[in-house]
Design an enzyme around this catalytic site. Structure first.
Site, PDB file in Angstrom:
ATOM      1  N   GLU A  81     -19.909   6.701 -11.947  1.00  0.00           N
ATOM      2  CA  GLU A  81     -20.415   6.252 -10.839  1.00  0.00           C
ATOM      3  C   GLU A  81     -21.404   6.998 -10.134  1.00  0.00           C
ATOM      4  O   GLU A  81     -21.646   7.805 -10.716  1.00  0.00           O
ATOM      5  CB  GLU A  81     -19.535   5.560  -9.571  1.00  0.00           C
ATOM      6  CG  GLU A  81     -18.545   6.824  -9.255  1.00  0.00           C
ATOM      7  CD  GLU A  81     -17.425   6.392  -8.130  1.00  0.00           C
ATOM      8  OE1 GLU A  81     -17.258   5.240  -7.658  1.00  0.00           O
ATOM      9  OE2 GLU A  81     -16.544   7.445  -8.123  1.00  0.00           O
ATOM     10  N   ARG A 105      -7.850  -1.756   1.351  1.00  0.00           N
ATOM     11  CA  ARG A 105      -8.259  -0.404   0.563  1.00  0.00           C
ATOM     12  C   ARG A 105      -7.994   0.734   1.407  1.00  0.00           C
ATOM     13  O   ARG A 105      -7.315   1.816   1.073  1.00  0.00           O
ATOM     14  CB  ARG A 105      -9.763  -0.427   0.119  1.00  0.00           C
ATOM     15  CG  ARG A 105     -10.127   0.781  -0.658  1.00  0.00           C
ATOM     16  CD  ARG A 105     -11.395   0.677  -1.272  1.00  0.00           C
ATOM     17  NE  ARG A 105     -12.511   0.858  -0.494  1.00  0.00           N
ATOM     18  CZ  ARG A 105     -13.969   0.886  -0.685  1.00  0.00           C
ATOM     19  NH1 ARG A 105     -14.261   0.472  -1.998  1.00  0.00           N
ATOM     20  NH2 ARG A 105     -14.543   0.688   0.181  1.00  0.00           N
ATOM     21  N   LYS A 107      -9.915   6.697  -0.902  1.00  0.00           N
ATOM     22  CA  LYS A 107     -11.156   7.020  -0.289  1.00  0.00           C
ATOM     23  C   LYS A 107     -10.804   8.037   1.031  1.00  0.00           C
ATOM     24  O   LYS A 107     -10.478   7.710   1.970  1.00  0.00           O
ATOM     25  CB  LYS A 107     -12.099   5.828   0.269  1.00  0.00           C
ATOM     26  CG  LYS A 107     -13.393   5.815   0.479  1.00  0.00           C
ATOM     27  CD  LYS A 107     -13.904   4.272   0.890  1.00  0.00           C
ATOM     28  CE  LYS A 107     -15.334   4.470   1.494  1.00  0.00           C
ATOM     29  NZ  LYS A 107     -16.291   5.394   0.723  1.00  0.00           N
TER      30      LYS A 107
HETATM   31  N1  PMP Z   1     -17.997   5.018  -5.099  1.00  0.00           N
HETATM   32  C1  PMP Z   1     -17.821   5.942  -4.239  1.00  0.00           C
HETATM   33  C2  PMP Z   1     -17.458   7.040  -4.636  1.00  0.00           C
HETATM   34  C3  PMP Z   1     -18.181   5.431  -3.004  1.00  0.00           C
HETATM   35  O1  PMP Z   1     -17.921   6.501  -1.652  1.00  0.00           O
HETATM   36  C4  PMP Z   1     -18.419   3.980  -2.435  1.00  0.00           C
HETATM   37  C5  PMP Z   1     -18.380   3.708  -1.131  1.00  0.00           C
HETATM   38  N2  PMP Z   1     -19.934   3.982  -0.467  1.00  0.00           N
HETATM   39  C6  PMP Z   1     -18.577   3.330  -3.572  1.00  0.00           C
HETATM   40  C7  PMP Z   1     -18.374   3.778  -4.952  1.00  0.00           C
HETATM   41  C8  PMP Z   1     -18.999   1.833  -3.329  1.00  0.00           C
HETATM   42  O2  PMP Z   1     -17.808   1.193  -2.712  1.00  0.00           O
HETATM   43  P1  PMP Z   1     -18.074  -0.247  -1.488  1.00  0.00           P
HETATM   44  O3  PMP Z   1     -19.001  -1.202  -2.283  1.00  0.00           O
HETATM   45  O4  PMP Z   1     -16.698  -0.581  -1.278  1.00  0.00           O
HETATM   46  O5  PMP Z   1     -18.796   0.508  -0.642  1.00  0.00           O
END
Ligand code: PMP
Length: 291
Positions: A185, A53, A152
């Site tokens: 989210e 990622r 990200k």
């Molecule tokens: N959504 C956002 C906007 C994030 O920054 C993150 C990471 N903290 C997540 C979802 C969750 O992703 P992950 O499970 O890969 O940490």
């Protein structure tokens, strides 16, 4: 507390010596990408998925990370080893690097890479037992046609606005809506709801981060025979869900008890949530890269 060892641009140094230039475009413009990763009992959970990622985020902003994924893996592992850690949060950052003032990334020849660790404890135990209280935040997520939420990037102000909103409202987290009003989210976590035994989470094409924890939870649920649908969800579907939980590297799987003053389900973590918390914890120490 003694200083931790930080990796920066090819060297491991005490944290006080880990510094980046004021001309770094990561600082000037939020031009860069990052990952939050976890080490569980000497296992970097889904290390390759995080690096995939990270490199995809870099590729999407036309930035070439000047080391291989294998080299990056070794840097993550070595940072943990040098700090004598078996359990930790790990932050990996790649910025556009120092350059001349002005937006053009083409004036930044060398990206800055740094990795540090943190003893992060996002929520106290009571939230895992009782669930979080969350609100819907006032600021909507920018849409994928302006900037893909799958990247990200170091520009987290949209998420930070949501966090400010949640904290100012006296709650732990905020749900972020799309421009059309769909639930996307939380500010830094993915969201799931369960109703009549079916688990639903927004699809990636709606404009969310494709969470590593989200993907793991989908796999675990399906392996347990739970039907999982990736479908758009509205506030109505959250309010009327039997269960709701958030997923993220720092939060892991955390139940949600109240959304916008509506008690969700029975007002305590439901059976699917509890099962997935347990199943997720079980794979954290085995699925990944041993340091
Ligand atoms: N959504 C956002 C906007 C994030 O920054 C993150 C990471 N903290 C997540 C979802 C969750 O992703 P992950 O499970 O890969 O940490």
């Amino acid at each position: 507390m003694s200083q931790q060892v930080v990796y920066i641009d090819g060297q491991f140094v005490p944290e006080a010596e880990a510094k980046i230039s004021v001309f770094d475009h990561g600082v000037l413009y939020g031009d860069g990408v990052f990952e939050g990763i976890r080490l569980y009992d000497g296992n970097i959970f889904r290390c390759r998925e995080h690096l995939d990622r990270l490199y995809d985020s870099a590729q999407a902003i036309a930035m070439k990370i000047p080391i291989s994924k294998a080299e990056f893996e070794e840097i993550l592992a070595e940072t943990c080893r040098r700090n004598g850690l078996r359990d930790s949060y790990i932050r990996a950052v790649v910025t556009r690097g120092p350059g001349t003032v002005g937006l053009s990334p083409f004036k930044c020849p060398v990206p800055t890479i740094f990795v540090f660790t943190a003893q992060l404890r996002l929520y106290p135990d009571e939230y895992y037992r009782d669930g979080l209280t969350v609100i819907t935040t006032a600021h909507r997520r920018y849409s994928s046609d302006s900037f893909s939420p799958r990247i990200k990037s170091l520009n987290y102000l949209n998420n930070i606005m949501g966090k400010i909103n949640a904290v100012n409202s006296g709650v732990q987290e905020g749900l972020v809506l799309s421009r059309e009003g769909y639930v996307l989210e939380a500010t830094a976590d993915n969201v799931f709801v369960a109703r009549h035994g079916i688990l639903v989470t927004p699809p990636v094409y709606m404009g969310i981060l494709k969470g590593i924890t989200r993907d793991a939870v989908i796999e675990l649920a399906r392996a347990d025979g739970i039907e999982v649908r990736e479908e758009p969800i509205t506030q109505y579907e959250v309010y009327t869900a039997d269960e709701c939980f958030l997923t993220g590297t720092a939060a892991e799987v955390v139940p949600v008890r109240v959304v916008d003053s509506r008690l969700i389900g029975e007002g305590r973590p439901g059976p699917i949530t509890l099962r997935l918390i347990e199943r997720f914890r079980a794979i954290t120490t085995t699925d990944g890269l041993k340091i």
